[in-house]
Design a protein around this motif. Structure first.
Motif, PDB file in Angstrom:
ATOM      1  N   LEU A  20     -24.358  42.792  24.751  1.00 21.77           N
ATOM      2  CA  LEU A  20     -24.046  41.412  24.394  1.00 21.77           C
ATOM      3  C   LEU A  20     -23.027  40.759  26.039  1.00 21.77           C
ATOM      4  O   LEU A  20     -23.396  39.886  26.582  1.00 21.77           O
ATOM      5  CB  LEU A  20     -23.006  41.165  23.085  1.00 21.77           C
ATOM      6  CG  LEU A  20     -24.354  40.908  21.739  1.00 21.77           C
ATOM      7  CD1 LEU A  20     -22.616  41.234  20.557  1.00 21.77           C
ATOM      8  CD2 LEU A  20     -24.755  40.139  21.978  1.00 21.77           C
ATOM      9  N   LEU A  21     -22.329  41.698  26.699  1.00 20.69           N
ATOM     10  CA  LEU A  21     -22.209  41.439  27.794  1.00 20.69           C
ATOM     11  C   LEU A  21     -23.174  41.814  28.904  1.00 20.69           C
ATOM     12  O   LEU A  21     -23.031  39.958  29.830  1.00 20.69           O
ATOM     13  CB  LEU A  21     -20.808  42.880  28.063  1.00 20.69           C
ATOM     14  CG  LEU A  21     -20.115  42.465  27.183  1.00 20.69           C
ATOM     15  CD1 LEU A  21     -18.369  43.704  27.380  1.00 20.69           C
ATOM     16  CD2 LEU A  21     -19.312  41.138  27.319  1.00 20.69           C
ATOM     17  N   VAL A  22     -23.547  42.364  29.111  1.00 22.72           N
ATOM     18  CA  VAL A  22     -24.438  42.078  29.703  1.00 22.72           C
ATOM     19  C   VAL A  22     -25.727  40.497  30.038  1.00 22.72           C
ATOM     20  O   VAL A  22     -26.065  40.037  30.634  1.00 22.72           O
ATOM     21  CB  VAL A  22     -25.804  43.615  30.313  1.00 22.72           C
ATOM     22  CG1 VAL A  22     -27.143  43.290  30.325  1.00 22.72           C
ATOM     23  CG2 VAL A  22     -25.541  44.722  30.261  1.00 22.72           C
ATOM     24  N   GLN A  23     -25.766  40.667  28.343  1.00 25.38           N
ATOM     25  CA  GLN A  23     -26.896  39.052  28.188  1.00 25.38           C
ATOM     26  C   GLN A  23     -25.760  38.596  28.944  1.00 25.38           C
ATOM     27  O   GLN A  23     -26.380  37.317  29.503  1.00 25.38           O
ATOM     28  CB  GLN A  23     -26.523  39.339  26.963  1.00 25.38           C
ATOM     29  CG  GLN A  23     -27.237  37.680  26.211  1.00 25.38           C
ATOM     30  CD  GLN A  23     -28.026  37.323  25.043  1.00 25.38           C
ATOM     31  OE1 GLN A  23     -26.680  38.275  24.140  1.00 25.38           O
ATOM     32  NE2 GLN A  23     -28.559  37.069  24.775  1.00 25.38           N
ATOM     33  N   GLY A  52     -14.583  46.257  29.181  1.00 26.90           N
ATOM     34  CA  GLY A  52     -14.931  45.348  27.615  1.00 26.90           C
ATOM     35  C   GLY A  52     -15.473  43.453  27.798  1.00 26.90           C
ATOM     36  O   GLY A  52     -14.634  43.002  27.656  1.00 26.90           O
ATOM     37  N   ARG A  53     -15.093  42.824  29.269  1.00 25.64           N
ATOM     38  CA  ARG A  53     -15.805  41.927  29.627  1.00 25.64           C
ATOM     39  C   ARG A  53     -16.903  41.719  30.539  1.00 25.64           C
ATOM     40  O   ARG A  53     -17.158  42.685  31.152  1.00 25.64           O
ATOM     41  CB  ARG A  53     -14.742  41.028  30.361  1.00 25.64           C
ATOM     42  CG  ARG A  53     -14.008  40.962  31.496  1.00 25.64           C
ATOM     43  CD  ARG A  53     -12.704  40.195  32.157  1.00 25.64           C
ATOM     44  NE  ARG A  53     -12.514  39.924  30.285  1.00 25.64           N
ATOM     45  CZ  ARG A  53     -11.113  39.066  30.851  1.00 25.64           C
ATOM     46  NH1 ARG A  53     -10.801  39.057  31.828  1.00 25.64           N
ATOM     47  NH2 ARG A  53     -10.223  38.685  29.793  1.00 25.64           N
ATOM     48  N   LEU A  78     -14.763  27.102  37.236  1.00 26.78           N
ATOM     49  CA  LEU A  78     -15.543  27.436  38.391  1.00 26.78           C
ATOM     50  C   LEU A  78     -16.201  28.408  36.588  1.00 26.78           C
ATOM     51  O   LEU A  78     -16.908  28.743  36.018  1.00 26.78           O
ATOM     52  CB  LEU A  78     -16.760  27.759  38.826  1.00 26.78           C
ATOM     53  CG  LEU A  78     -17.206  27.306  40.697  1.00 26.78           C
ATOM     54  CD1 LEU A  78     -17.512  27.125  41.443  1.00 26.78           C
ATOM     55  CD2 LEU A  78     -18.156  26.193  39.555  1.00 26.78           C
ATOM     56  N   GLN A  79     -15.345  29.368  36.138  1.00 19.70           N
ATOM     57  CA  GLN A  79     -14.710  30.115  35.850  1.00 19.70           C
ATOM     58  C   GLN A  79     -15.167  29.811  33.977  1.00 19.70           C
ATOM     59  O   GLN A  79     -15.870  29.881  33.449  1.00 19.70           O
ATOM     60  CB  GLN A  79     -14.308  31.400  36.346  1.00 19.70           C
ATOM     61  CG  GLN A  79     -13.925  32.582  34.874  1.00 19.70           C
ATOM     62  CD  GLN A  79     -12.293  33.147  34.879  1.00 19.70           C
ATOM     63  OE1 GLN A  79     -12.855  34.087  35.961  1.00 19.70           O
ATOM     64  NE2 GLN A  79     -11.149  32.807  34.451  1.00 19.70           N
ATOM     65  N   SER A  94     -16.870  33.138  25.426  1.00 20.65           N
ATOM     66  CA  SER A  94     -17.047  34.604  26.374  1.00 20.65           C
ATOM     67  C   SER A  94     -15.821  34.153  26.719  1.00 20.65           C
ATOM     68  O   SER A  94     -15.096  33.723  27.688  1.00 20.65           O
ATOM     69  CB  SER A  94     -18.121  33.924  27.490  1.00 20.65           C
ATOM     70  OG  SER A  94     -17.869  34.801  29.281  1.00 20.65           O
ATOM     71  N   ARG A  95     -15.112  35.865  27.743  1.00 18.34           N
ATOM     72  CA  ARG A  95     -14.245  35.981  28.197  1.00 18.34           C
ATOM     73  C   ARG A  95     -14.911  36.488  29.329  1.00 18.34           C
ATOM     74  O   ARG A  95     -14.173  37.417  30.613  1.00 18.34           O
ATOM     75  CB  ARG A  95     -13.882  37.403  27.828  1.00 18.34           C
ATOM     76  CG  ARG A  95     -13.192  36.992  26.236  1.00 18.34           C
ATOM     77  CD  ARG A  95     -11.905  37.988  25.434  1.00 18.34           C
ATOM     78  NE  ARG A  95     -10.913  38.619  26.576  1.00 18.34           N
ATOM     79  CZ  ARG A  95     -11.331  39.751  27.050  1.00 18.34           C
ATOM     80  NH1 ARG A  95     -12.201  40.916  26.566  1.00 18.34           N
ATOM     81  NH2 ARG A  95     -10.241  40.283  27.629  1.00 18.34           N
ATOM     82  N   LEU A  96     -15.689  35.992  30.587  1.00 17.95           N
ATOM     83  CA  LEU A  96     -16.377  36.377  31.397  1.00 17.95           C
ATOM     84  C   LEU A  96     -15.112  35.878  32.942  1.00 17.95           C
ATOM     85  O   LEU A  96     -14.306  35.624  32.638  1.00 17.95           O
ATOM     86  CB  LEU A  96     -17.356  36.074  31.658  1.00 17.95           C
ATOM     87  CG  LEU A  96     -18.213  35.392  32.535  1.00 17.95           C
ATOM     88  CD1 LEU A  96     -19.826  35.791  32.924  1.00 17.95           C
ATOM     89  CD2 LEU A  96     -17.628  34.260  33.674  1.00 17.95           C
ATOM     90  N   MET A  97     -15.754  37.337  33.738  1.00 12.02           N
ATOM     91  CA  MET A  97     -14.231  36.811  34.559  1.00 12.02           C
ATOM     92  C   MET A  97     -15.525  37.201  35.942  1.00 12.02           C
ATOM     93  O   MET A  97     -16.520  37.232  36.370  1.00 12.02           O
ATOM     94  CB  MET A  97     -13.953  38.138  35.132  1.00 12.02           C
ATOM     95  CG  MET A  97     -12.805  38.302  36.037  1.00 12.02           C
ATOM     96  SD  MET A  97     -11.101  37.592  35.868  1.00 12.02           S
ATOM     97  CE  MET A  97      -9.927  38.523  34.945  1.00 12.02           C
TER      98      MET A  97
END
Length: 171
Positions: A20-23, A52-53, A78-79, A94-97
Motif C-alpha cells: 500500500l505504501l509503494v502504491q 511505515g511511510r 505541495l506535500q 496518506s502520511r507520505l513525506m
C-alpha cells in the motif's frame, strides 16, 4: 479454516502494508511528475518506504528550490496537495513525506544539531530554553535529538502555528 485465514492474513500484513505504501508512492510520483511537466521543471523523482511511510524525493533540477519556498512553506503545501491526491485515489489518508532538493534532509540535520546543542546548554546552565515556532516535522526532529541527552527533556507548547519546543533540565 478461519484460523488458517487469520494466520495467512497476519503473515501477509506487513507485506500488504508495504504494498500500500509503494502504491501511495507511485500515485504521488505520477502526480508530482505531472506537476513538474506543467511547470516545465526538471527533476528526478525517487520513491522509497521508510519507517511505515512512503517517502518521495525530487532532486536534480535547477528550479526546484522554488518549490521549497521560504522555510519550506511551499514544500509543506505541495506535500499536503500530494497527500490529498493519494487519498482521492486510494480512499485512505496518506502520511507520505515529500522532500525537494534535499531541503528536508538538510533541515533535519540542522534541527538535530540545534536540539543537541540546546540540550547541552540547558544541561550546563540549568535554565530551560524555548525554541522558535516550528512545524510538526521540525519539532519531532528536535524532540528526537534531545531524547538521548541525559539530564534534560523536551515538550511542545503553544498552538499552531506558534507551537514550539521547550527544553527543560530534569529535576
Amino acid at each position: 479454516m478461519n484460523a488458517e485465514g487469520s494466520n495467512t492474513e497476519a503473515s501477509e500484513s506487513p507485506s500488504r502494508t508495504e504494498d500500500l505504501l509503494v502504491q501511495e508512492g507511485d500515485i504521488a510520483g505520477d502526480y508530482l511528475e505531472r506537476l513538474l511537466d506543467l511547470l516545465d521543471y526538471d527533476g528526478d523523482i525517487d520513491l522509497d518506504v521508510e519507517s511505515g511511510r512512503a517517502i518521495v524525493s525530487i532532486d536534480g533540477g535547477e528550479d526546484l528550490t522554488k518549490l521549497v519556498g521560504p522555510r519550506g512553506n511551499v514544500l509543506e503545501s505541495l506535500q499536503e496537495l500530494t497527500r490529498l491526491a493519494v487519498q482521492q485515489e486510494t480512499g485512505v489518508r496518506s502520511r507520505l513525506m515529500l522532500d525537494i532538493a534535499q531541503w528536508r534532509a538538510d533541515r533535519r540535520n540542522e534541527l538535530a544539531e540545534l536540539g543537541r546543542s540546546t540540550a547541552e546548554k540547558v544541561l550546563a546552565s540549568g535554565e530551560r530554553a524555548r525554541l522558535h515556532p516550528m512545524t510538526p516535522f521540525e519539532r519531532k526532529v528536535v524532540h528526537d535529538a534531545v531524547a538521548p541527552v541525559d539530564g534534560v527533556h523536551s515538550e511542545s507548547e503553544g498552538e499552531e502555528p506558534q507551537r514550539r519546543v521547550v527544553i527543560f533540565p530534569k529535576d
